[in-house]
Design an enzyme around this catalytic site. Structure first.
Site, PDB file in Angstrom:
ATOM      1  N   ALA A 148       0.808  -1.218   0.000  1.00  0.00           N
ATOM      2  CA  ALA A 148       0.000   0.000   0.000  1.00  0.00           C
ATOM      3  C   ALA A 148       0.841   1.268   0.000  1.00  0.00           C
ATOM      4  CB  ALA A 148      -0.923  -0.001   1.214  1.00  0.00           C
ATOM      5  N   HIS A 204      -1.555   6.659   4.537  1.00  0.00           N
ATOM      6  CA  HIS A 204      -0.175   6.474   4.973  1.00  0.00           C
ATOM      7  C   HIS A 204       0.615   7.734   4.627  1.00  0.00           C
ATOM      8  CE1 HIS A 204      -1.078   2.306   5.739  1.00  0.00           C
ATOM      9  NE2 HIS A 204      -1.427   2.118   4.472  1.00  0.00           N
ATOM     10  N   ASN A 259       1.954  -4.348   7.918  1.00  0.00           N
ATOM     11  CA  ASN A 259       2.886  -4.859   6.916  1.00  0.00           C
ATOM     12  C   ASN A 259       3.627  -3.721   6.227  1.00  0.00           C
ATOM     13  OD1 ASN A 259       2.561  -7.727   7.057  1.00  0.00           O
ATOM     14  ND2 ASN A 259       0.592  -7.534   6.034  1.00  0.00           N
TER      15      ASN A 259
END
Length: 274
Positions: free
Chosen positions: A131, A227, A197
């Site tokens: 991601a 993020h 992750n």
């Protein structure tokens, strides 16, 4: 960037999957749709043979049977336990291994075992960008010298259910963003294995699991997964924000994750790959 034109005369990349969950099923569907584009999906390892029926995909229930299919690349999409159970043996068998559950590498002993197995067999342990974005820049910056890397991951409260965050917050009643974890990428990956992750991936590309900083945020004002990466070093500074759509099948992961895995797979046979 990967240009998805393949070597027409090269043998197709023979791929096998471990796991057909929310991520694995997307990967399987995409690979099956690209069988003539330099890749061939051989089958998947699952607990029950019936799990591949909807896809028309052969399913085996033992690693020995999966390896007997003679894959060039094995893609793990079944969680930390699967990496521990099968990862070293896949590499020792002479197959490249692409990990989705990157957070498991916070276990230093397991990482050392996987690296030793890959080195001994001359194979590769591969990590998708997942991601995240900007990892190519950060790996180049690392060569010049990085001094600080920080990841801030924001997810809706629902995404933090069934994690230690429930012991710290009343997730159902949050009305504003709350930072509930600050620490190293190693501790984030250990404590939040299904959510962090990305922290492990970023750390392994940059300053390492103990020196990369992580903040985890429960944010009721967002619907997807966000993020933020901040990094500085000899080549300059990077400030990057990603607003990812959450997977409809699993809010803990981003919709882009399986397509990141696909990019890594297709790059193995691409004529031009960046």
């Amino acid at each position: 960037m990967t240009v998805h034109t393949t070597h027409e005369t090269a043998a197709p990349l023979r791929v096998a999957l471990i796991g057909l969950g929310a991520i694995g099923r997307v990967i399987a569907k995409e690979l099956l749709a690209r069988q003539g584009e330099g890749v061939q999906l051989l089958g998947a390892l699952c607990q029950h043979e019936s799990e591949g029926a909807e896809l028309g995909l052969p399913v085996v229930t033992t690693l020995a049977a999966l390896l007997a299919l003679q894959p060039d690349l094995v893609v793990e999409a079944a969680g930390h336990g699967a990496v521990k159970a099968y990862g070293p043996e896949v590499l020792r068998a002479g197959r490249d291994l692409l990990l989705v559950s990157v957070g498991v590498l916070s276990d230093a002993a397991l990482l050392a075992e996987l690296e030793a197995a890959a080195r001994a067999s001359g194979r590769q342990l591969l990590l998708p960008s997942g991601a995240l974005a900007g990892l190519d820049y950060l790996q180049a910056a690392k060569l010049a010298g990085l001094s600080r890397v920080c990841l801030r991951s924001r997810k809706p409260p629902l995404a933090w259910r069934d994690t230690p965050a429930e012991l710290l917050l009343d997730l159902a009643k949050l009305s504003e963003p709350v930072v509930f974890f600050r620490g190293s990428a190693r501790d984030a990956a250990r404590s939040y294995p299904k959510n962090a992750n990305v922290a492990a991936t970023l750390a392994l590309c940059t300053l390492g699991l103990d020196e990369t900083l992580v903040e985890l945020v429960a944010d009721p004002t967002i619907s997807g997964n966000e993020h933020e990466i901040e990094a500085s070093g000899a080549v300059g500074e990077l400030h990057l924000t990603l607003r990812n759509t959450a997977s409809p099948d699993n809010p803990k992961t981003s919709l882009v994750t399986p397509y990141s895995v696909m990019r890594s797979i297709m790059a193995r046979r691409a004529v031009l790959s960046v």
